[in-house]
Design a protein around this motif. Sequence first.
Motif, PDB file in Angstrom:
ATOM      1  N   ALA A  45       0.836  -1.209   0.000  1.00  0.00           N
ATOM      2  CA  ALA A  45       0.000   0.000   0.000  1.00  0.00           C
ATOM      3  C   ALA A  45       0.867   1.254   0.000  1.00  0.00           C
ATOM      4  CB  ALA A  45      -0.919  -0.009   1.224  1.00  0.00           C
ATOM      5  N   ALA A  46       1.932   1.244   0.800  1.00  0.00           N
ATOM      6  CA  ALA A  46       2.821   2.405   0.843  1.00  0.00           C
ATOM      7  C   ALA A  46       3.504   2.618  -0.507  1.00  0.00           C
ATOM      8  CB  ALA A  46       3.866   2.220   1.940  1.00  0.00           C
ATOM      9  N   GLU A  47       3.903   1.538  -1.168  1.00  0.00           N
ATOM     10  CA  GLU A  47       4.554   1.655  -2.473  1.00  0.00           C
ATOM     11  C   GLU A  47       3.591   2.168  -3.526  1.00  0.00           C
ATOM     12  OE1 GLU A  47       5.463   0.692  -6.456  1.00  0.00           O
ATOM     13  OE2 GLU A  47       4.026  -0.510  -5.290  1.00  0.00           O
ATOM     14  N   ARG A  48       2.341   1.738  -3.492  1.00  0.00           N
ATOM     15  CA  ARG A  48       1.357   2.213  -4.468  1.00  0.00           C
ATOM     16  C   ARG A  48       1.058   3.707  -4.255  1.00  0.00           C
ATOM     17  NH1 ARG A  48       0.942   0.654  -8.999  1.00  0.00           N
ATOM     18  NH2 ARG A  48       3.144   0.691  -8.489  1.00  0.00           N
ATOM     19  N   ARG A  49       1.140   4.163  -3.030  1.00  0.00           N
ATOM     20  CA  ARG A  49       0.938   5.596  -2.791  1.00  0.00           C
ATOM     21  C   ARG A  49       2.124   6.409  -3.304  1.00  0.00           C
ATOM     22  NH1 ARG A  49      -1.891   3.372   1.735  1.00  0.00           N
ATOM     23  NH2 ARG A  49      -4.071   4.034   1.594  1.00  0.00           N
ATOM     24  N   VAL A  50       3.305   5.828  -3.291  1.00  0.00           N
ATOM     25  CA  VAL A  50       4.447   6.494  -3.914  1.00  0.00           C
ATOM     26  C   VAL A  50       4.191   6.663  -5.409  1.00  0.00           C
ATOM     27  CG1 VAL A  50       6.910   6.331  -4.438  1.00  0.00           C
ATOM     28  CG2 VAL A  50       6.080   5.649  -2.192  1.00  0.00           C
ATOM     29  N   ALA A  51       3.710   5.595  -6.055  1.00  0.00           N
ATOM     30  CA  ALA A  51       3.412   5.669  -7.488  1.00  0.00           C
ATOM     31  C   ALA A  51       2.332   6.703  -7.769  1.00  0.00           C
ATOM     32  CB  ALA A  51       2.988   4.293  -7.999  1.00  0.00           C
ATOM     33  N   SER A  52       1.317   6.770  -6.918  1.00  0.00           N
ATOM     34  CA  SER A  52       0.246   7.752  -7.096  1.00  0.00           C
ATOM     35  C   SER A  52       0.783   9.168  -6.955  1.00  0.00           C
ATOM     36  CB  SER A  52      -0.858   7.503  -6.069  1.00  0.00           C
ATOM     37  OG  SER A  52      -1.867   8.474  -6.171  1.00  0.00           O
ATOM     38  N   ALA A  53       1.658   9.388  -5.974  1.00  0.00           N
ATOM     39  CA  ALA A  53       2.244  10.719  -5.792  1.00  0.00           C
ATOM     40  C   ALA A  53       3.123  11.097  -6.972  1.00  0.00           C
ATOM     41  CB  ALA A  53       3.051  10.751  -4.497  1.00  0.00           C
ATOM     42  N   ASN A  54       3.801  10.125  -7.558  1.00  0.00           N
ATOM     43  CA  ASN A  54       4.621  10.390  -8.736  1.00  0.00           C
ATOM     44  C   ASN A  54       3.743  10.852  -9.906  1.00  0.00           C
ATOM     45  OD1 ASN A  54       7.385   9.893 -10.209  1.00  0.00           O
ATOM     46  ND2 ASN A  54       5.839   8.903 -11.485  1.00  0.00           N
ATOM     47  N   ALA A  55       2.591  10.223 -10.083  1.00  0.00           N
ATOM     48  CA  ALA A  55       1.676  10.633 -11.154  1.00  0.00           C
ATOM     49  C   ALA A  55       1.132  12.029 -10.912  1.00  0.00           C
ATOM     50  CB  ALA A  55       0.529   9.630 -11.268  1.00  0.00           C
ATOM     51  N   GLN A  56       0.955  12.403  -9.648  1.00  0.00           N
ATOM     52  CA  GLN A  56       0.445  13.737  -9.344  1.00  0.00           C
ATOM     53  C   GLN A  56       1.444  14.825  -9.739  1.00  0.00           C
ATOM     54  OE1 GLN A  56      -2.496  14.941  -8.289  1.00  0.00           O
ATOM     55  NE2 GLN A  56      -3.321  12.871  -8.499  1.00  0.00           N
ATOM     56  N   ILE A  57       2.724  14.492  -9.772  1.00  0.00           N
ATOM     57  CA  ILE A  57       3.712  15.460 -10.264  1.00  0.00           C
ATOM     58  C   ILE A  57       3.425  15.772 -11.732  1.00  0.00           C
ATOM     59  CG2 ILE A  57       6.162  15.838 -10.734  1.00  0.00           C
ATOM     60  CD1 ILE A  57       6.831  14.110  -8.345  1.00  0.00           C
ATOM     61  N   GLY A  58       3.093  14.740 -12.513  1.00  0.00           N
ATOM     62  CA  GLY A  58       2.733  14.964 -13.907  1.00  0.00           C
ATOM     63  C   GLY A  58       1.485  15.809 -14.058  1.00  0.00           C
ATOM     64  N   VAL A  59       0.510  15.586 -13.175  1.00  0.00           N
ATOM     65  CA  VAL A  59      -0.709  16.398 -13.215  1.00  0.00           C
ATOM     66  C   VAL A  59      -0.370  17.862 -12.961  1.00  0.00           C
ATOM     67  CG1 VAL A  59      -2.939  16.809 -12.119  1.00  0.00           C
ATOM     68  CG2 VAL A  59      -2.172  14.464 -12.513  1.00  0.00           C
ATOM     69  N   ALA A  60       0.512  18.115 -11.981  1.00  0.00           N
ATOM     70  CA  ALA A  60       0.888  19.488 -11.663  1.00  0.00           C
ATOM     71  C   ALA A  60       1.660  20.136 -12.816  1.00  0.00           C
ATOM     72  CB  ALA A  60       1.726  19.515 -10.385  1.00  0.00           C
ATOM     73  N   LYS A  61       2.531  19.380 -13.454  1.00  0.00           N
ATOM     74  CA  LYS A  61       3.316  19.935 -14.560  1.00  0.00           C
ATOM     75  C   LYS A  61       2.463  20.217 -15.790  1.00  0.00           C
ATOM     76  CE  LYS A  61       7.863  18.156 -13.265  1.00  0.00           C
ATOM     77  NZ  LYS A  61       8.407  19.509 -13.059  1.00  0.00           N
ATOM     78  N   SER A  62       1.382  19.464 -15.964  1.00  0.00           N
ATOM     79  CA  SER A  62       0.529  19.694 -17.137  1.00  0.00           C
ATOM     80  C   SER A  62      -0.161  21.056 -17.086  1.00  0.00           C
ATOM     81  CB  SER A  62      -0.523  18.588 -17.249  1.00  0.00           C
ATOM     82  OG  SER A  62      -1.456  18.668 -16.178  1.00  0.00           O
ATOM     83  N   ALA A  63      -0.194  21.667 -15.901  1.00  0.00           N
ATOM     84  CA  ALA A  63      -0.826  22.988 -15.789  1.00  0.00           C
ATOM     85  C   ALA A  63      -0.015  24.064 -16.502  1.00  0.00           C
ATOM     86  CB  ALA A  63      -0.998  23.356 -14.313  1.00  0.00           C
ATOM     87  N   TYR A  64       1.245  23.800 -16.847  1.00  0.00           N
ATOM     88  CA  TYR A  64       2.067  24.766 -17.569  1.00  0.00           C
ATOM     89  C   TYR A  64       1.709  24.819 -19.053  1.00  0.00           C
ATOM     90  CZ  TYR A  64       5.229  25.340 -13.586  1.00  0.00           C
ATOM     91  OH  TYR A  64       5.770  25.642 -12.364  1.00  0.00           O
ATOM     92  N   TYR A  65       0.908  23.902 -19.533  1.00  0.00           N
ATOM     93  CA  TYR A  65       0.596  23.808 -20.960  1.00  0.00           C
ATOM     94  C   TYR A  65      -0.851  24.200 -21.203  1.00  0.00           C
ATOM     95  CZ  TYR A  65       4.941  21.177 -20.880  1.00  0.00           C
ATOM     96  OH  TYR A  65       6.248  20.797 -20.684  1.00  0.00           O
ATOM     97  N   PRO A  66      -1.169  24.662 -22.416  1.00  0.00           N
ATOM     98  CA  PRO A  66      -2.534  25.128 -22.699  1.00  0.00           C
ATOM     99  C   PRO A  66      -3.544  23.988 -22.720  1.00  0.00           C
ATOM    100  CG  PRO A  66      -1.212  25.148 -24.698  1.00  0.00           C
ATOM    101  CD  PRO A  66      -0.268  24.864 -23.575  1.00  0.00           C
TER     102      PRO A  66
END
Length: 501
Positions: free
Chosen positions: A308-329
Amino acid sequence: MKYPFKMRSFENTRRTLWLKVLLAMAVFQSSGCTVGPKYRRPAAEVPPAYKEVGDWKPAQPNDQNLGGTWWTIFQDPQLDALELQVNVSNQNLKAAEAQFRQARAVLRYNRADYYPTVTAGPSATRTRVSANRPPPSSIFDGITYNDFALPFDISYQADVWGRVRRTVESSREQAQASAADLATVNLSIHADLAIDYFLARSLDAEEQLLNSTVTQYDQALQLIETRFAGGIASDVEVQQARTQLETTRAQAIDVGVARAQYEHAVAILIGKPPAEFSLPPLPLTAPPPNIPVSVPSELLERRPDIAAAERRVASANAQIGVAKSAYYPLINLGATGGFESSSITTLLSGPSGLWSFGLSAATTIFDVGRRRAASDQAVAAYDQSVASYRQTVLTGFQQVEDNVAALRILEREAQTQDKAVEAAGKYLDLAVTRYKGGVTSYLEVTTAQTASLSDQLTAVNLLGRRMVNSVMLIQALGGGWDRSTLPERPECCGRLTTSSK
């Protein structure tokens, strides 16, 4: 003859509109990229072997697997029957299962962003226009007309930069973490039940020993009273024997307090009110079974809390991509089509058709660092989840080491305590013989009785502690759970399996 031609022309136009929409969606999806770091499982320090195992035989591939019903290793039918009721009636387990279903529903909700949203807004109005409305002499002045409309709107936000894909990825991994949480709760509840059960049985053995001792002390008191009546013993000896008897009787009664509490705890774990449950007394006698311990590296695949802890690491990693996508139109596609007419009879005819199609893009030019802050927050959340994962791994190793050491040391202590019990028994026999022969006072017998009872009680408690630590070691090893039981696609999986295959 012109009407069919117009209908065919409208149908062709509508078909062209849909083709344009689908083509645009396909182009944007195929040409899009996914921003953000690629996920790699964080490294965790894993020792080659457990320190406290010592000369224990390590688990071999052909050893008996604990499996999902690990409690059967104790070969206790009463425990087996109780454990089977947990999955059916335990409310905490039901709550964890509902939490997993919530996470799965969130995943399905986010997956809907892969597809366009279609809305319909049918309307029917009848309007009277004022005859004196400016400008004067308008052809619409004073008329009354109907307006029937059947529009359909299509909106779609193209996932060019992978925002939707990253969001779905994060939700999927959160759902997998929730599934592992469910397995953790399942393991914990079954282990708690086994611990409470064995503690209750240990108290049954203690009560049995105390009641047996009370019987012996009562017989000894009768003997002292007879000797006192014959002038052989003193009243001091009678009071010593009576004190010993009543003290032990009080100890036997006091055991019932903790015994009742463990019985009530078992009732709650199987989902029953304590008033409707009774645990028959069954003194604990058999030692715990041998529990094979595998290499530490397997613990990462066997413990659901680590997964469970490892899967939350993977989820947090994907959230970085979500945050970075805000820089694009944001690329939005929109289309409208439908029918509008002043008469209901001609509403669905070709000339009543209408449509529009458009594309728009929106980007943030200046936000005072809001996007940077969101990106920094996502990175910090990832770092936190990595640290939590590594700490969970370390805690898992500690729990295994603790319980392996406890079982190994308690086994040696139990062997030594058995010798103490044997010696105390001989000491008591000699003291009684010396007292009957008039060599010593009854105080020596009392001292020997106290020592013998204390050693026997210690031996009973040691057996109970060994059984508890056996359950805790099984729990620390994951209870036979395996990471492969996690659903790969929680949004469409069937019934979740919380045990190992």
